[in-house]
Design a protein around this motif. Structure first.
Motif, PDB file in Angstrom:
ATOM      1  N   CYS A   1      45.516  51.703  57.890  1.00 12.58           N
ATOM      2  CA  CYS A   1      44.803  50.885  58.887  1.00 12.58           C
ATOM      3  C   CYS A   1      44.657  49.431  58.467  1.00 12.58           C
ATOM      4  CB  CYS A   1      43.429  51.485  59.160  1.00 12.58           C
ATOM      5  SG  CYS A   1      42.286  51.398  57.743  1.00 12.58           S
ATOM      6  N   ASP A   2      44.874  49.121  57.191  1.00 13.45           N
ATOM      7  CA  ASP A   2      44.759  47.773  56.622  1.00 13.45           C
ATOM      8  C   ASP A   2      43.330  47.236  56.564  1.00 13.45           C
ATOM      9  OD1 ASP A   2      47.401  47.575  55.975  1.00 13.45           O
ATOM     10  OD2 ASP A   2      47.960  46.342  57.689  1.00 13.45           O
ATOM     11  N   ALA A   3      42.323  48.106  56.708  1.00 14.40           N
ATOM     12  CA  ALA A   3      40.933  47.657  56.599  1.00 14.40           C
ATOM     13  C   ALA A   3      40.640  47.129  55.194  1.00 14.40           C
ATOM     14  CB  ALA A   3      39.973  48.789  56.953  1.00 14.40           C
ATOM     15  N   CYS A   4      41.205  47.787  54.177  1.00 16.44           N
ATOM     16  CA  CYS A   4      40.992  47.323  52.797  1.00 16.44           C
ATOM     17  C   CYS A   4      41.700  45.991  52.556  1.00 16.44           C
ATOM     18  CB  CYS A   4      41.434  48.372  51.792  1.00 16.44           C
ATOM     19  SG  CYS A   4      43.167  48.858  51.915  1.00 16.44           S
ATOM     20  N   VAL A   5      42.832  45.808  53.198  1.00 13.81           N
ATOM     21  CA  VAL A   5      43.579  44.550  53.068  1.00 13.81           C
ATOM     22  C   VAL A   5      42.745  43.404  53.646  1.00 13.81           C
ATOM     23  CG1 VAL A   5      45.655  43.300  53.785  1.00 13.81           C
ATOM     24  CG2 VAL A   5      45.821  45.711  53.131  1.00 13.81           C
ATOM     25  N   ALA A   6      42.181  43.629  54.814  1.00 11.91           N
ATOM     26  CA  ALA A   6      41.366  42.596  55.470  1.00 11.91           C
ATOM     27  C   ALA A   6      40.077  42.312  54.704  1.00 11.91           C
ATOM     28  CB  ALA A   6      41.041  43.024  56.896  1.00 11.91           C
TER      29      ALA A   6
ATOM     30  N   THR B   1      39.796  38.228  47.587  1.00 14.52           N
ATOM     31  CA  THR B   1      40.754  37.464  46.788  1.00 14.52           C
ATOM     32  C   THR B   1      42.174  37.568  47.332  1.00 14.52           C
ATOM     33  OG1 THR B   1      41.033  39.305  45.243  1.00 14.52           O
ATOM     34  CG2 THR B   1      39.387  37.643  44.672  1.00 14.52           C
ATOM     35  N   GLY B   2      42.394  38.428  48.304  1.00  9.74           N
ATOM     36  CA  GLY B   2      43.710  38.547  48.938  1.00  9.74           C
ATOM     37  C   GLY B   2      44.761  39.251  48.108  1.00  9.74           C
TER      38      GLY B   2
ATOM     39  N   VAL C   1      48.372  46.473  45.334  1.00 12.97           N
ATOM     40  CA  VAL C   1      47.759  45.303  44.708  1.00 12.97           C
ATOM     41  C   VAL C   1      48.870  44.387  44.227  1.00 12.97           C
ATOM     42  CG1 VAL C   1      46.348  44.513  42.780  1.00 12.97           C
ATOM     43  CG2 VAL C   1      45.679  46.542  44.037  1.00 12.97           C
ATOM     44  N   ASP C   2      48.748  43.102  44.551  1.00  9.43           N
ATOM     45  CA  ASP C   2      49.720  42.095  44.146  1.00  9.43           C
ATOM     46  C   ASP C   2      49.005  41.057  43.282  1.00  9.43           C
ATOM     47  OD1 ASP C   2      51.629  40.141  43.841  1.00  9.43           O
ATOM     48  OD2 ASP C   2      51.934  39.789  45.984  1.00  9.43           O
ATOM     49  N   PHE C   3      49.122  41.209  41.970  1.00  9.27           N
ATOM     50  CA  PHE C   3      48.427  40.310  41.055  1.00  9.27           C
ATOM     51  C   PHE C   3      49.032  38.914  41.005  1.00  9.27           C
ATOM     52  CE2 PHE C   3      47.020  44.391  39.090  1.00  9.27           C
ATOM     53  CZ  PHE C   3      45.662  44.205  39.286  1.00  9.27           C
ATOM     54  N   SER C   4      50.180  38.697  41.617  1.00  9.11           N
ATOM     55  CA  SER C   4      50.723  37.334  41.666  1.00  9.11           C
ATOM     56  C   SER C   4      49.896  36.464  42.601  1.00  9.11           C
ATOM     57  CB  SER C   4      52.191  37.352  42.100  1.00  9.11           C
ATOM     58  OG  SER C   4      52.309  37.737  43.452  1.00  9.11           O
ATOM     59  N   ARG C   5      49.047  37.081  43.408  1.00 15.03           N
ATOM     60  CA  ARG C   5      48.190  36.354  44.347  1.00 15.03           C
ATOM     61  C   ARG C   5      46.829  36.013  43.755  1.00 15.03           C
ATOM     62  NH1 ARG C   5      49.994  37.554  49.895  1.00 15.03           N
ATOM     63  NH2 ARG C   5      47.863  37.158  50.533  1.00 15.03           N
TER      64      ARG C   5
ATOM     65  N   GLU D   1      43.405  37.620  41.018  1.00 17.31           N
ATOM     66  CA  GLU D   1      42.807  38.673  40.217  1.00 17.31           C
ATOM     67  C   GLU D   1      41.837  39.516  41.031  1.00 17.31           C
ATOM     68  OE1 GLU D   1      39.379  37.360  37.555  1.00 17.31           O
ATOM     69  OE2 GLU D   1      40.273  35.434  38.125  1.00 17.31           O
ATOM     70  N   CYS D   2      41.549  40.697  40.533  1.00 14.57           N
ATOM     71  CA  CYS D   2      40.555  41.561  41.157  1.00 14.57           C
ATOM     72  C   CYS D   2      39.202  41.254  40.531  1.00 14.57           C
ATOM     73  CB  CYS D   2      40.911  43.035  40.947  1.00 14.57           C
ATOM     74  SG  CYS D   2      39.779  44.159  41.797  1.00 14.57           S
ATOM     75  N   THR D   3      38.209  41.010  41.361  1.00 18.72           N
ATOM     76  CA  THR D   3      36.855  40.732  40.861  1.00 18.72           C
ATOM     77  C   THR D   3      36.016  42.004  40.812  1.00 18.72           C
ATOM     78  OG1 THR D   3      36.048  40.224  43.073  1.00 18.72           O
ATOM     79  CG2 THR D   3      36.912  38.368  41.754  1.00 18.72           C
ATOM     80  N   PHE D   4      36.572  43.120  41.244  1.00 21.88           N
ATOM     81  CA  PHE D   4      35.881  44.406  41.277  1.00 21.88           C
ATOM     82  C   PHE D   4      34.609  44.346  42.117  1.00 21.88           C
ATOM     83  CE2 PHE D   4      37.974  44.190  37.002  1.00 21.88           C
ATOM     84  CZ  PHE D   4      39.066  44.956  37.351  1.00 21.88           C
ATOM     85  N   CYS D   5      34.692  43.577  43.195  1.00 18.79           N
ATOM     86  CA  CYS D   5      33.541  43.433  44.089  1.00 18.79           C
ATOM     87  C   CYS D   5      33.269  44.714  44.872  1.00 18.79           C
ATOM     88  CB  CYS D   5      33.758  42.265  45.044  1.00 18.79           C
ATOM     89  SG  CYS D   5      35.136  42.515  46.206  1.00 18.79           S
ATOM     90  N   GLY D   6      34.307  45.505  45.102  1.00 15.43           N
ATOM     91  CA  GLY D   6      34.148  46.759  45.842  1.00 15.43           C
ATOM     92  C   GLY D   6      34.192  46.596  47.349  1.00 15.43           C
ATOM     93  N   ASP D   7      34.480  45.412  47.847  1.00 14.90           N
ATOM     94  CA  ASP D   7      34.500  45.180  49.298  1.00 14.90           C
ATOM     95  C   ASP D   7      35.571  45.987  50.020  1.00 14.90           C
ATOM     96  OD1 ASP D   7      32.463  43.411  48.853  1.00 14.90           O
ATOM     97  OD2 ASP D   7      33.579  41.602  49.418  1.00 14.90           O
TER      98      ASP D   7
END
Length: 168
Positions: free
Chosen positions: A36-41, A45-46, A58-62, A64-70
């Motif tokens: 559904c791409d809800a997690c993408v939206a 951090t994109g 996950v694309d780390f070239s874009r 980092e993950c802040t582990f916000c959990g959103d």
């Protein structure tokens, strides 16, 4: 080998995709994810993007993950599930590859400067540039070191020891 790869003429094995934080085991994730791409939206951090087959990766070239959990709450099929606030997001660890500039005699400390956890340090050498060393016990797998590396010598791989401990 994946069936899709066979049908497309790809006969080499493909490494499993990096899934968003708190993703279920791959088979369960693929069974539950509705694409559904809800997690993408929801990813501020994109770094969560739509990957092959429409599944989030996950694309780390874009960044980092802040582990916000959103990314977890909007996942209604529960393919992403954070069982507790202190649950580890994944068992990824950075790996410094042979392409590292310091190994080639070029001074570069970008990855160490980007690492907020201090997991990448530089060991001085007599007659050469300092070499990057990774303290895996401090690495969170956030990917902050990956994008700034000018030669993409840093990858994030599954830490098999941690993965086995989590599965036990």
């Amino acid at each position: 080998m994946l069936r899709r790869g066979l049908l497309r003429g790809r006969v080499r094995a493909v490494a499993p995709a990096l899934r968003p934080p708190w993703a279920l085991a791959e088979a369960d994730f693929l069974a539950r994810c509705s694409r559904c791409d809800a997690c993408v939206a929801a990813c501020p951090t994109g770094i969560v993007v739509t990957g092959e087959g429409g599944f989030p990766t996950v694309d780390f070239s874009r960044g980092e993950c802040t582990f916000c959990g959103d990314c977890v709450p909007p996942c209604t099929p529960r393919a992403l599930s954070r069982p507790a606030a202190d649950a580890p997001p994944w068992s990824l660890t950075a790996r410094i590859g042979d392409g590292c500039l310091a190994l080639k005699g070029v001074e570069c400390r970008v990855c160490g400067e980007a690492c907020g956890e201090g997991a990448i340090r530089f060991r001085p050498r007599i007659g050469g540039v300092a070499l990057a060393e990774l303290d895996a016990s401090r690495c969170t797998g956030c990917g902050a070191c990956h994008a700034p590396c000018p030669v993409r010598a840093i990858s994030l791989d599954m830490n098999t020891k941690l993965a086995m401990e989590e599965g036990a």
